[in-house]
Design a protein around this motif. Structure first.
Motif, PDB file in Angstrom:
ATOM      1  N   SER A   6      28.995  85.284  -7.574  1.00 33.23           N
ATOM      2  CA  SER A   6      28.904  84.364  -8.714  1.00 33.23           C
ATOM      3  C   SER A   6      27.520  83.719  -8.804  1.00 33.23           C
ATOM      4  O   SER A   6      27.036  83.447  -9.901  1.00 33.23           O
ATOM      5  N   ALA A   7      26.866  83.477  -7.665  1.00 29.01           N
ATOM      6  CA  ALA A   7      25.521  82.892  -7.692  1.00 29.01           C
ATOM      7  C   ALA A   7      24.515  83.875  -8.291  1.00 29.01           C
ATOM      8  O   ALA A   7      23.670  83.487  -9.108  1.00 29.01           O
ATOM      9  N   ILE A   8      24.597  85.144  -7.912  1.00 31.91           N
ATOM     10  CA  ILE A   8      23.684  86.162  -8.451  1.00 31.91           C
ATOM     11  C   ILE A   8      23.928  86.349  -9.946  1.00 31.91           C
ATOM     12  O   ILE A   8      22.986  86.415 -10.733  1.00 31.91           O
ATOM     13  N   GLU A   9      25.190  86.430 -10.318  1.00 34.96           N
ATOM     14  CA  GLU A   9      25.527  86.593 -11.741  1.00 34.96           C
ATOM     15  C   GLU A   9      24.986  85.432 -12.567  1.00 34.96           C
ATOM     16  O   GLU A   9      24.395  85.630 -13.626  1.00 34.96           O
ATOM     17  N   ARG A  10      25.160  84.198 -12.080  1.00 38.62           N
ATOM     18  CA  ARG A  10      24.678  83.031 -12.829  1.00 38.62           C
ATOM     19  C   ARG A  10      23.148  82.999 -12.870  1.00 38.62           C
ATOM     20  O   ARG A  10      22.563  82.665 -13.890  1.00 38.62           O
ATOM     21  N   SER A  13      23.287  78.397  -7.196  1.00 41.28           N
ATOM     22  CA  SER A  13      22.383  78.946  -8.206  1.00 41.28           C
ATOM     23  C   SER A  13      21.684  77.773  -8.868  1.00 41.28           C
ATOM     24  O   SER A  13      22.225  76.674  -8.923  1.00 41.28           O
ATOM     25  N   MET A  14      20.462  78.009  -9.352  1.00 42.61           N
ATOM     26  CA  MET A  14      19.671  76.920  -9.916  1.00 42.61           C
ATOM     27  C   MET A  14      18.505  77.449 -10.735  1.00 42.61           C
ATOM     28  O   MET A  14      18.180  78.627 -10.688  1.00 42.61           O
ATOM     29  N   THR A  56      21.727  73.064 -10.920  1.00 45.38           N
ATOM     30  CA  THR A  56      22.255  73.510  -9.632  1.00 45.38           C
ATOM     31  C   THR A  56      23.780  73.579  -9.678  1.00 45.38           C
ATOM     32  O   THR A  56      24.430  72.669 -10.174  1.00 45.38           O
ATOM     33  N   GLN A  57      24.298  74.696  -9.174  1.00 43.74           N
ATOM     34  CA  GLN A  57      25.746  74.877  -9.133  1.00 43.74           C
ATOM     35  C   GLN A  57      26.125  75.528  -7.806  1.00 43.74           C
ATOM     36  O   GLN A  57      25.542  76.536  -7.422  1.00 43.74           O
ATOM     37  N   PRO A  58      27.116  74.959  -7.090  1.00 45.58           N
ATOM     38  CA  PRO A  58      27.557  75.585  -5.831  1.00 45.58           C
ATOM     39  C   PRO A  58      28.458  76.790  -6.086  1.00 45.58           C
ATOM     40  O   PRO A  58      29.187  76.831  -7.073  1.00 45.58           O
ATOM     41  N   HIS A  59      28.392  77.754  -5.160  1.00 48.31           N
ATOM     42  CA  HIS A  59      29.234  78.956  -5.180  1.00 48.31           C
ATOM     43  C   HIS A  59      29.584  79.274  -3.720  1.00 48.31           C
ATOM     44  O   HIS A  59      28.889  80.069  -3.093  1.00 48.31           O
ATOM     45  N   ARG A  91      17.207  81.065  -9.276  1.00 49.89           N
ATOM     46  CA  ARG A  91      17.445  81.405  -7.878  1.00 49.89           C
ATOM     47  C   ARG A  91      18.929  81.383  -7.550  1.00 49.89           C
ATOM     48  O   ARG A  91      19.665  80.504  -7.986  1.00 49.89           O
ATOM     49  N   ALA A  92      19.331  82.364  -6.730  1.00 47.65           N
ATOM     50  CA  ALA A  92      20.618  82.367  -6.040  1.00 47.65           C
ATOM     51  C   ALA A  92      20.254  82.266  -4.567  1.00 47.65           C
ATOM     52  O   ALA A  92      19.511  83.102  -4.044  1.00 47.65           O
ATOM     53  N   VAL A  93      20.737  81.224  -3.888  1.00 47.51           N
ATOM     54  CA  VAL A  93      20.261  80.939  -2.530  1.00 47.51           C
ATOM     55  C   VAL A  93      21.417  80.636  -1.587  1.00 47.51           C
ATOM     56  O   VAL A  93      22.380  79.976  -1.961  1.00 47.51           O
ATOM     57  N   GLU A  94      21.297  81.150  -0.357  1.00 43.44           N
ATOM     58  CA  GLU A  94      22.265  80.888   0.704  1.00 43.44           C
ATOM     59  C   GLU A  94      21.615  79.944   1.702  1.00 43.44           C
ATOM     60  O   GLU A  94      20.597  80.277   2.311  1.00 43.44           O
ATOM     61  N   THR A  95      22.194  78.748   1.855  1.00 45.90           N
ATOM     62  CA  THR A  95      21.663  77.741   2.773  1.00 45.90           C
ATOM     63  C   THR A  95      22.664  77.403   3.878  1.00 45.90           C
ATOM     64  O   THR A  95      22.433  76.488   4.652  1.00 45.90           O
TER      65      THR A  95
END
Length: 184
Positions: free
Chosen positions: A170-174, A41-42, A33-36, A53-57
């Motif tokens: 960056s989340a989608i790319e990762r 992303s995770m 898991t990494q914050p952006h 997954r790239a997720v917006e919470t």
């Protein structure tokens, strides 16, 4: 598009939760898991099954928006929204198929359909979006500020939601990079 009113989400959740019975859902292990900014992303694993997954919470306390990819088919990602309900669901089923509009900032509106699904033992419902050109939407999300979703509700007013895109690039790319590496 205006944002969703909290009462509308609560009322919608109550309608879906009326079929709930206690049971158990599969739980994936979450790692890497990494914050952006407003996104994360995770990697998710369960046995040999691997998803990324790239997720917006950030935008809602009871709803998430995610882009997902599966090892072995990284070139076929899917967009999904999850809303938490008050009870675990007693069965897996398609609840409804609804006309939906998606838009990033001032780009052209995408008219599509979303299927609302419940999964046995899960305390949420999922909206799976049928998109013919997800890559264009992903590109727009990577450059945009907000994603708007509007769900038609037959005789009621449409149900609108707005998600932040801060960090989506960056989340989608990762997410894509993690999935591609898993395929190597």
């Amino acid at each position: 598009m205006p944002t969703l009113k909290p009462l509308s989400l609560a009322a919608f959740s109550a309608v879906l939760s009326c079929t709930a019975l206690p049971s158990w859902a599969a739980t994936f292990n979450i790692d890497a898991t990494q914050p952006h900014d407003h996104w994360q992303s995770m990697a998710l694993t369960l046995g040999n099954e691997r998803h990324f997954r790239a997720v917006e919470t950030h935008s809602y306390s009871d709803a998430t928006l995610s882009l997902n990819a599966t090892q072995g088919v990284c070139d076929l990602p899917w967009l999904e929204m999850r809303v938490t309900l008050t009870e675990q669901q007693g069965e897996s089923r398609a609840v409804n198929l609804v006309p939906t509009r998606i838009r990033v900032d001032d780009t052209p509106i995408i008219d599509t359909m979303a299927e609302f699904i419940t999964e046995r033992g899960d305390d949420g419902f999922y909206a799976h979006f049928y998109l013919s050109d997800l890559q264009t939407l992903m590109d727009q999300m990577s450059q945009g500020e907000q994603l708007f979703i509007g769900f038609d509700q037959q005789d009621s007013d449409p149900w609108y939601m707005t998600f932040s895109l801060d960090g989506a690039d960056s989340a989608i790319e990762r997410m894509q990079r993690l999935c591609d590496r898993a395929d190597d």
